[in-house]
Structure formats: C-alpha cells, structure tokens
Design an enzyme around this catalytic site. Structure first.
Site, PDB file in Angstrom:
ATOM      1  N   LYS A 104      26.952   8.799  39.549  1.00  0.00           N
ATOM      2  CA  LYS A 104      27.647   9.920  40.075  1.00  0.00           C
ATOM      3  C   LYS A 104      28.701   9.523  41.531  1.00  0.00           C
ATOM      4  O   LYS A 104      28.362   9.050  42.018  1.00  0.00           O
ATOM      5  CB  LYS A 104      26.450  10.791  41.423  1.00  0.00           C
ATOM      6  CG  LYS A 104      26.856  11.369  41.572  1.00  0.00           C
ATOM      7  CD  LYS A 104      26.004  12.890  42.442  1.00  0.00           C
ATOM      8  CE  LYS A 104      26.593  14.162  43.258  1.00  0.00           C
ATOM      9  NZ  LYS A 104      28.350  13.684  44.139  1.00  0.00           N
ATOM     10  N   GLY A 119      25.520   5.631  51.363  1.00  0.00           N
ATOM     11  CA  GLY A 119      25.691   7.055  52.257  1.00  0.00           C
ATOM     12  C   GLY A 119      25.185   7.694  53.660  1.00  0.00           C
ATOM     13  O   GLY A 119      24.186   6.149  53.873  1.00  0.00           O
ATOM     14  N   SER A 120      24.754   8.532  53.518  1.00  0.00           N
ATOM     15  CA  SER A 120      24.691   8.988  55.617  1.00  0.00           C
ATOM     16  C   SER A 120      22.817   8.957  55.379  1.00  0.00           C
ATOM     17  O   SER A 120      22.763   9.031  54.345  1.00  0.00           O
ATOM     18  CB  SER A 120      24.849  10.635  55.490  1.00  0.00           C
ATOM     19  OG  SER A 120      23.936  11.097  54.702  1.00  0.00           O
ATOM     20  N   ARG A 121      22.828   8.641  56.775  1.00  0.00           N
ATOM     21  CA  ARG A 121      20.595   9.092  56.445  1.00  0.00           C
ATOM     22  C   ARG A 121      20.512  10.361  55.525  1.00  0.00           C
ATOM     23  O   ARG A 121      19.375  10.250  55.072  1.00  0.00           O
ATOM     24  CB  ARG A 121      20.378   8.660  57.551  1.00  0.00           C
ATOM     25  CG  ARG A 121      19.177   8.687  58.016  1.00  0.00           C
ATOM     26  CD  ARG A 121      18.263   8.714  59.394  1.00  0.00           C
ATOM     27  NE  ARG A 121      18.948   7.557  60.051  1.00  0.00           N
ATOM     28  CZ  ARG A 121      18.475   7.348  61.466  1.00  0.00           C
ATOM     29  NH1 ARG A 121      17.294   7.885  61.613  1.00  0.00           N
ATOM     30  NH2 ARG A 121      19.090   6.517  61.847  1.00  0.00           N
ATOM     31  N   GLY A 125      21.457  11.726  53.369  1.00  0.00           N
ATOM     32  CA  GLY A 125      22.192  12.222  51.638  1.00  0.00           C
ATOM     33  C   GLY A 125      21.195  11.537  51.166  1.00  0.00           C
ATOM     34  O   GLY A 125      19.985  11.612  50.643  1.00  0.00           O
ATOM     35  N   GLY A 126      20.548   9.866  52.321  1.00  0.00           N
ATOM     36  CA  GLY A 126      20.107   8.998  51.274  1.00  0.00           C
ATOM     37  C   GLY A 126      18.421   9.569  51.674  1.00  0.00           C
ATOM     38  O   GLY A 126      17.362   8.669  50.521  1.00  0.00           O
ATOM     39  N   GLU A 140      21.557   2.414  51.403  1.00  0.00           N
ATOM     40  CA  GLU A 140      22.479   2.181  51.915  1.00  0.00           C
ATOM     41  C   GLU A 140      22.594   3.506  53.947  1.00  0.00           C
ATOM     42  O   GLU A 140      23.275   4.478  52.791  1.00  0.00           O
ATOM     43  CB  GLU A 140      22.847   1.138  52.032  1.00  0.00           C
ATOM     44  CG  GLU A 140      23.912   0.515  53.536  1.00  0.00           C
ATOM     45  CD  GLU A 140      24.900  -0.049  53.676  1.00  0.00           C
ATOM     46  OE1 GLU A 140      26.349   0.392  53.929  1.00  0.00           O
ATOM     47  OE2 GLU A 140      25.101  -0.926  51.999  1.00  0.00           O
ATOM     48  N   CYS A 177      30.157   0.027  57.132  1.00  0.00           N
ATOM     49  CA  CYS A 177      28.653   0.644  57.166  1.00  0.00           C
ATOM     50  C   CYS A 177      28.195  -1.097  58.926  1.00  0.00           C
ATOM     51  O   CYS A 177      26.566  -0.641  59.059  1.00  0.00           O
ATOM     52  CB  CYS A 177      27.523   0.134  56.122  1.00  0.00           C
ATOM     53  SG  CYS A 177      28.219  -0.960  55.651  1.00  0.00           S
ATOM     54  N   GLU A 215      23.875   5.947  65.248  1.00  0.00           N
ATOM     55  CA  GLU A 215      25.415   5.741  64.638  1.00  0.00           C
ATOM     56  C   GLU A 215      26.264   6.829  64.738  1.00  0.00           C
ATOM     57  O   GLU A 215      26.051   8.190  64.630  1.00  0.00           O
ATOM     58  CB  GLU A 215      25.302   5.395  63.337  1.00  0.00           C
ATOM     59  CG  GLU A 215      26.834   5.086  62.403  1.00  0.00           C
ATOM     60  CD  GLU A 215      26.388   5.010  60.806  1.00  0.00           C
ATOM     61  OE1 GLU A 215      26.747   3.863  60.483  1.00  0.00           O
ATOM     62  OE2 GLU A 215      25.644   5.605  60.306  1.00  0.00           O
TER      63      GLU A 215
END
Length: 524
Positions: free
Chosen positions: A184, A240-242, A244-245, A264, A301, A392
């Site tokens: 994706k 990606g972001s927390r 989204g993950g 990650e 990151c 973060e």
C-alpha cells in the site's frame, strides 16, 4: 518511464476510474501531475487472489532464483536513473544527496537479502537423528526448517520514500523469505512509488516468477483496512504513527485468524549526558546534538527527542551551545503539510506548558511547510508528573530534563516507554553510572549507542531497528538488517518423515554449504 497514476496488480496496470489523489510538492505547495487512482474492494480482491496463487509456487523457488530476483530488483531500480531521484525530491522536498543515499541503501538492502537467501542461514536447519535404543523412551527422528508465512501487506512510510517504502526493507525481507508482497503506497509520494513499483513488476517478469508475487495499490485508510482484513494476507509490515500502527494491529487481531503485525510506530530516543562527559565536552556535544536533531528536518524515527543530565553548570553549557547552534538553523520544507501542522501543534503545546522553558528556537522559514526547530527544558519532577512531556514530537524538537542526582536519572529511565534507541555519552569516570544505566536501557530500547547520536541506521547483519512498545508492536523483531527476514518465517518440524519426502536441505545428503545444527553440533 511514464507515470500514469494507475495501480499495479500483478503484471497489469489498472485504472480504477476515479482519481482522487495528486502529489504535492511540499516546498512549493503546488500539485503535481498526474492524478492517481485508488484501489477499491475489487482491486484488493484481485491482488490478494493473485498473491495467494503465487505463494505456492514462489515459496518453492530455489535459493538462487530468489536471490537473483532480489538482485534484479536492485538493478532495475538503479537503471531508472535520474527520473527516480528527481521525482522523489519533488514529492518530498528532501535534497538530492539524501535521495541518492536512500536509493543506495534500498539497493544495498536488496543485495544483502540476496546474500542471506543464498547462504541458507535463514532456513535455521536442525536435525536430531533418531535414538531407537534410548531408555526409557526412544527418540524419534526430528528435523526443523523455516518456511514463509504467506502473502504480506506492506505499508509505505512517509519519511523514507525509497528505503522504507515500495522496495524497502519490509518488502525486501518478505520477498527474501518467500512471501509475495502487496504494497500500500504512501500518498505523500505516489509518483515515486509507481516508478519503483514498475521496476519491481519488471523484475518479476524478468525472472519468470508468478505475477502475483508483487502488487502495488494506492488508497485511503479503507484500502489498508480491507487489505489487512483479507484472509489471504498472513503478516503486515508497517512504518508510521502510533495511532495508525495500533489501528492496523487491532484489525489484524480481530480477524478470525489473527496475524502478526510488525509496526514501527513511536520513539523519543533518549540521550544521556553523563557528568564526566559533560565536563569534558559539553560545548561540542551541544553542537553535535543539533546536527542530529535537525537532520532531515528531524523527520527520522531515531531523532533525539529527550535529553537527560545532571543539573548544573556543565549541563547549562551544553544547553547554551546547543541553543546557539539551533538559532542558526534554517528550516527546510517538511515532508507534508500534515506532518508540518502536527509538528507545530506539538511544539506549541510544549511552549505553552507552565513547567517547560524554551531554551532556543531555530530560524523562521520563509516558505511553505517550513517549521521552526525547538529545544525545551524542564525538571525531573515535572517530567514525571506529566506523561505528555515524554511523547514524540515528529520533527526537530527535543526536551532536556535537568536531574538533581544519578538516582533521579535511573528513576526517570525506569518510567520511559519503549524506544528504538538509547544513547549514552560517557567518559571513563562515568563507568559506574553507565554500568547501572545499561541494564535498564536494555529493557527499554532496541539499540544502545555510546558516544554517538541515534540518527542513522546501518543496514547490516548486526543491526536492530526495533524495540519495546510503542517503538514497535513486537519487540522480538527488527525492520532493518538481515534478522528482519525472521518476521516472515515460521519453524516447521518433520518427525520420522522418510528421506524422499523431506525437503532436500533436511536430508542427510543435503547441500553441505548450508549451515545446520546436527545432533546438537554446528556444521559449518
């Protein structure tokens, strides 16, 4: 190579009709041609069906074929030439030298995994011969190897348009393991994604592999959700972001057959400035810290988002040196308007916090999507009292925490979330403090750095780019380095299986060049 805005399903270019996405040049704010189509349920169904069909043939390919495929991917990416560099710089505002370096890393990853495949190391072969006379019970003949999980969904990252995207580390390691991949693509750099996807698609054809080994889809959140929920997808790689993950992890866990997600997500990468190191080189460390903080506009990151040191003149010297260097920093455009706005919101929250002081700000940019860097400071008790101070802020922002004792530093370290990295600046007189700190950081981080800075990840056999939650969703793994292949493999044991039914590498007369453990003794 023409960019059409189509999605790639196996060997085909598919135009879904509606084309809702145009790339944006973040340095100018201008939209770029062409418009890109999004994959819907029909296109996702086609890609997953092809991947599942291809899996059965692809997992059976010999090591040389699979290694040659990875090398062909690398060659095809290099053969694109300047078009790839120019499109990536336009879509990300990253400088040419950074994109060229990232292309080299991407190609290097593919070559590394080709070597891993050829060596047979990832098969992790083990043989325990039968012991029919053993008392009180005989031992059966037992043999183990690893096999690929199945088709993998890979989510491209915003901050690495090549090395963590279409042909990046997740894709390379999954393909090396024998898993077809459906990518994706990230909407921030769709043209770059299509160019690389075409190179991978061509490599599939060049090597005579089943077309479903690779597909490339663009789409909104729903596209990713549908892809992860498809029963033919057996693992996910995400950067990606927390938020989204965790959404991806939730979808994968809620399936009738839950699957692993290697995400990650979030890390503040604490840096410890120990007393003797500060006394000896505070000014130099301040300047070097700013170089790490502002690298790539802080969009790494592994950006150093937290600093810990003992309050006093030496720590003040460090902050003054860092502040002076930061004030001279000219901000480049950030990757996307959304990332820029999120950074500015995070900086604003820190600047308005009644327990946080602003040490220094960088220069104000005069272009679009240019955000001013920031260095803040607070005390240990205020940091402990507000967990928001440890979160973060993605970009060139860092918070220094003044601690009144070594015990306070240990206490704050125990309170930290999981991290990708932890860095210690140390001199011989700091040895006792460092010895006590390292075991704590071993539990908190995936990589410990001494007398360096966390930005920059070497692609090698000994690298770990992972860490406890929320740095990643699975602390046992890495997304960089040759160990990344283990994410997409699982062990299978063959008990009392006749030799003619065993995989060739597990037979007693198997390839002697492949390492294996035989009756507890390492061969090769």
């Amino acid at each position: 190579m023409q960019i059409t805005g189509d999605i790639l399903i196996g060997s085909r270019f598919v135009s879904p009709g509606d084309r809702p996405l145009q790339a944006l040049n973040p340095a100018t704010g201008e939209a770029m041609e062409p418009a890109f189509g999004f994959a819907g349920e029909d296109e996702i169904e086609q890609a997953c069906a092809l991947a599942w069909t291809a899996f059965h043939a692809y997992r059976a390919t010999d090591r040389e074929t699979r290694a040659g495929f990875l090398e062909t991917m690398a060659e095809n990416i290099m053969a694109i030439g300047d078009q790839l560099i120019e499109r990536a710089t336009a879509e990300t505002a990253l400088p040419r030298v950074r994109i060229e370096s990232e292309r080299a890393r991407t190609v290097g990853q593919l070559m590394l995994f080709a070597d891993v495949v050829r060596s047979g190391d990832a098969l992790e072969l083990r043989i325990d011969h039968a012991l029919p006379e053993r008392k009180p019970m005989p031992r059966p003949d037992l043999r183990v190897r690893t096999i690929p999980l199945g088709p993998v969904a890979v989510f491209g990252a915003s901050n690495f348009p090549l090395a963590f995207s279409v042909a990046g580390g997740d894709t390379a390691s999954a393909l090396a393991a024998g898993c077809p991949v459906i990518v994706k693509g990230h909407p921030a750099h769709p043209g770059t994604g299509e160019i690389v996807a075409r190179a991978v698609q061509k490599a599939v054809a060049d090597c005579g592999l089943p077309e479903g080994v690779f597909s490339y889809l663009l789409g909104a959140v729903e596209t990713g959700s549908t892809l992860v929920a498809d029963p033919r997808i057996k693992a996910v790689g995400f950067t990606g972001s927390r938020g989204g993950g965790l959404a991806v992890v939730g979808i994968a866990a809620a399936r009738p057959e839950p699957i692993p997600v290697y995400a990650e997500m979030s890390s503040t990468n604490p840096v410890y400035l120990l007393p003797a190191a500060l006394a000896l080189r505070a000014e130099q460390m301040g300047r070097d810290f700013v170089g790490s903080l502002t690298l790539g506009a802080g969009q790494f990151c592994t950006n150093p988002g937290l600093l810990f040191g003992l309050a006093g003149p030496d720590f003040d010297t460090f902050l003054a040196s860092a502040g002076a260097a930061l004030k001279q920093w000219e901000p480049p455009a950030m990757l996307t308007p959304g990332i820029c706005k999120a950074f500015e919101a995070g900086v604003e929250a820190l600047s308005q916090h009644n327990k946080v002081e602003t040490v220094a700000r960088g220069r104000v940019g005069n272009g679009v999507n240019q955000a001013t860097a920031a260095l803040f400071a607070t005390d240990a008790e205020s940091f402990l009292a507000d967990e928001a101070l440890g979160r973060e802020v993605f970009g060139s922002s860092s918070l220094a925490i003044r601690c009144d004792s070594a015990e306070t530093i240990y206490r704050l370290s125990e309170a930290l979330e999981g991290q990708l990295t932890a860095t210690i600046h140390v001199e011989p007189r700091d040895a006792d403090m460092a010895r006590r700190l390292v075991p704590v950081l071993e539990r908190k981080a995936g990589r410990i750095i001494v007398n360096g800075w966390p930005t920059g990840v070497e692609v090698s056999h000994a690298m770990v780019h992972g860490g406890p939650f929320p740095a990643t969703s699975d602390s046992r793994t890495t997304s960089v380095g040759s160990l990344a292949i283990r994410r997409f493999l699982r062990p299978i044991c063959y008990q009392n299986v006749p030799s003619d039914l065993l995989p060739a590498e597990l037979r007693d007369d198997g390839d002697p060049s492949v390492p294996r453990l035989v009756d507890g003794k390492r061969e090769l």
